[in-house]
Motif scaffolding. Structure first.
Motif, mmCIF file in Angstrom:
data_model
loop_
_atom_site.group_PDB
_atom_site.id
_atom_site.type_symbol
_atom_site.label_atom_id
_atom_site.label_comp_id
_atom_site.label_asym_id
_atom_site.label_seq_id
_atom_site.Cartn_x
_atom_site.Cartn_y
_atom_site.Cartn_z
ATOM 1 N N PRO A 7 62.926 4.174 20.558
ATOM 2 C CA PRO A 7 64.049 5.021 20.915
ATOM 3 C C PRO A 7 63.979 6.376 20.221
ATOM 4 O O PRO A 7 63.328 6.541 19.189
ATOM 5 N N THR A 8 64.644 7.355 20.828
ATOM 6 C CA THR A 8 64.674 8.688 20.257
ATOM 7 C C THR A 8 65.566 8.705 19.027
ATOM 8 O O THR A 8 66.739 8.350 19.106
ATOM 9 N N ARG A 9 65.041 9.084 17.880
ATOM 10 C CA ARG A 9 65.797 9.131 16.639
ATOM 11 C C ARG A 9 66.315 10.550 16.424
ATOM 12 O O ARG A 9 65.546 11.507 16.451
ATOM 13 N N TRP A 10 67.617 10.666 16.167
ATOM 14 C CA TRP A 10 68.200 12.002 16.034
ATOM 15 C C TRP A 10 67.607 12.743 14.850
ATOM 16 O O TRP A 10 67.377 13.959 14.928
ATOM 17 N N TRP A 11 67.334 12.037 13.748
ATOM 18 C CA TRP A 11 66.821 12.726 12.571
ATOM 19 C C TRP A 11 65.397 13.210 12.794
ATOM 20 O O TRP A 11 64.998 14.263 12.280
ATOM 21 N N ALA A 12 64.610 12.446 13.572
ATOM 22 C CA ALA A 12 63.243 12.884 13.876
ATOM 23 C C ALA A 12 63.267 14.107 14.787
ATOM 24 O O ALA A 12 62.463 15.036 14.629
ATOM 25 N N GLU A 13 64.190 14.108 15.753
ATOM 26 C CA GLU A 13 64.315 15.265 16.636
ATOM 27 C C GLU A 13 64.766 16.488 15.856
ATOM 28 O O GLU A 13 64.271 17.598 16.077
ATOM 29 N N TRP A 92 73.584 18.626 23.703
ATOM 30 C CA TRP A 92 74.256 18.117 24.908
ATOM 31 C C TRP A 92 73.331 17.202 25.713
ATOM 32 O O TRP A 92 73.744 16.133 26.166
ATOM 33 N N LEU A 93 72.092 17.616 25.882
ATOM 34 C CA LEU A 93 71.135 16.774 26.601
ATOM 35 C C LEU A 93 70.895 15.463 25.865
ATOM 36 O O LEU A 93 70.831 14.394 26.483
ATOM 37 N N TYR A 94 70.768 15.534 24.551
ATOM 38 C CA TYR A 94 70.494 14.330 23.764
ATOM 39 C C TYR A 94 71.634 13.322 23.871
ATOM 40 O O TYR A 94 71.398 12.111 23.985
ATOM 41 N N ARG A 95 72.864 13.821 23.874
ATOM 42 C CA ARG A 95 74.020 12.928 23.862
ATOM 43 C C ARG A 95 74.488 12.535 25.259
ATOM 44 O O ARG A 95 74.910 11.399 25.478
ATOM 45 N N ARG A 96 74.433 13.480 26.211
ATOM 46 C CA ARG A 96 75.038 13.223 27.515
ATOM 47 C C ARG A 96 74.034 13.036 28.641
ATOM 48 O O ARG A 96 74.374 12.433 29.662
ATOM 49 N N ARG A 97 72.828 13.570 28.500
ATOM 50 C CA ARG A 97 71.799 13.430 29.549
ATOM 51 C C ARG A 97 70.493 12.976 28.912
ATOM 52 O O ARG A 97 69.479 13.668 28.970
ATOM 53 N N PRO A 98 70.476 11.797 28.272
ATOM 54 C CA PRO A 98 69.274 11.364 27.536
ATOM 55 C C PRO A 98 68.058 11.181 28.422
ATOM 56 O O PRO A 98 66.932 11.281 27.952
ATOM 57 N N ALA A 99 68.261 10.924 29.712
ATOM 58 C CA ALA A 99 67.115 10.740 30.609
ATOM 59 C C ALA A 99 66.302 12.020 30.757
ATOM 60 O O ALA A 99 65.116 11.979 31.094
#
Length: 313
Positions: A7-13, A92-99
């Motif tokens: 999964p995409t990790r926020w801290w890594a991003e 916004w993309l990370y939280r609302r449009r993860p695809a």
């Protein structure tokens, strides 16, 4: 079986984007180049534009430098929106449009690295730093008393020496604004928000020319860099497929479905009821509490609601 990425990790991003911004700032400083060479490149661009009659920055700069009600907001927009809207769209993309997040982030990173190469290979003097005889006015210096920037650049007052003022080609202000605008237009649902997304890169192009920070061809090159970055991102996605959307990887839905399929089990139906061949053989661990597609909180249901055949006649 193909192994799915984690999964995409926020801290890594956040770390990746911090490194990208560091490369952007550091690359601009390392690629300062020779001032005379940068001026020659700027004048060459100006001559080409004059020959093709596309030197739109001239009338815009005269308008902005002579009209404070336009020039001052334009300076604020140039000095701030570039660093506010781009990360806002990413979040916004990370939280609302993860695809769409991973492909959009790869697109942004690839395009920015291409632009850094352009700064190093083609140092370019912006119109505002040309000799006054060429007819340009540095609005950032003219209206510096109204903002936090100084007369040297859009950097905070006193820090102008820490930025490369000869990194005009290509314009990442326009490139990043185009990235933001296209993604908002594609992913937003409200028509007004989508329209604002399309207006943002057009407004940015007018601002960078009106403030004499970029030539028209700088803006064109910024759009071209974003196009090349998009092709690179698509090529990377084709070579290393993501194995499904980020949303599916976060929830683990794909792996669960594969596990059920390999075990010969069937997934539950839309209402949460178990398939007919499993009813009565496995306990209901939720105690009868479940949610339907439009409910936010679970509700208690009777067996007749889950199985219409069990309702009294």
């Amino acid at each position: 079986m193909t192994k799915r990425p984690g999964p995409t990790r926020w801290w890594a991003e956040l770390l990746l984007l911090g490194l990208l911004y560091g490369a952007y700032s550091g690359g601009r400083l390392l690629a300062r180049g020779d001032a005379d060479l940068a001026v020659d490149h700027g004048l060459a661009i100006l001559r080409v534009e004059e020959l093709l009659r596309i030197d739109f920055e001239r009338p815009l700069n005269r308008l902005f430098s002579g009209t404070g009600v336009l020039g001052i907001p334009a300076d604020f927009a140039y000095a701030s929106l570039h660093y506010l809207i781009t990360p806002a769209v990413l979040v916004w993309l990370y939280r609302r449009r993860p695809a769409h997040y991973r492909s959009a982030r790869t697109w942004l990173v690839a395009s920015t690295l291409l632009a850094l190469a352009g700064f190093a290979l083609l140092p370019t003097c912006p119109p505002r730093l040309l000799d006054a005889s060429y007819g340009f006015t540095d609005t950032m210096a003219r209206y510096s008393a109204y903002g936090w920037w100084g007369g040297e650049a859009s950097a905070p007052r006193g820090l102008g020496a820490l930025t490369n003022q000869y990194a005009a080609m290509p314009s990442l202000h326009v490139g990043w604004a185009l990235w933001c605008g296209l993604l908002v237009w594609r992913c937003a649902r409200r028509p007004l928000v989508r329209a604002l997304g399309l207006a943002y890169p057009a407004l940015t192009a007018v601002v960078v020319m009106g403030t004499a920070n970029h030539y028209f061809l700088d803006a064109v090159a910024g759009a071209a860099v974003m196009g090349a970055g998009l092709l690179i991102a698509r090529g990377l996605a084709a070579r290393w497929p993501g194995g499904g959307s980020v949303a599916a990887r976060r929830s683990g839905g794909g792996s669960v479905r594969e596990a059920l399929s390999s075990a010969g089990a069937e997934p539950a139906g839309p209402s949460g009821a178990q398939p007919a061949r499993f009813r009565g053989t496995s306990p209901i661990v939720s105690g009868g509490w479940d949610t339907s597609a439009r409910e936010l909180l679970p509700a208690r249901r009777s067996p007749a609601e889950d199985d219409p055949a069990a309702a009294p006649r």
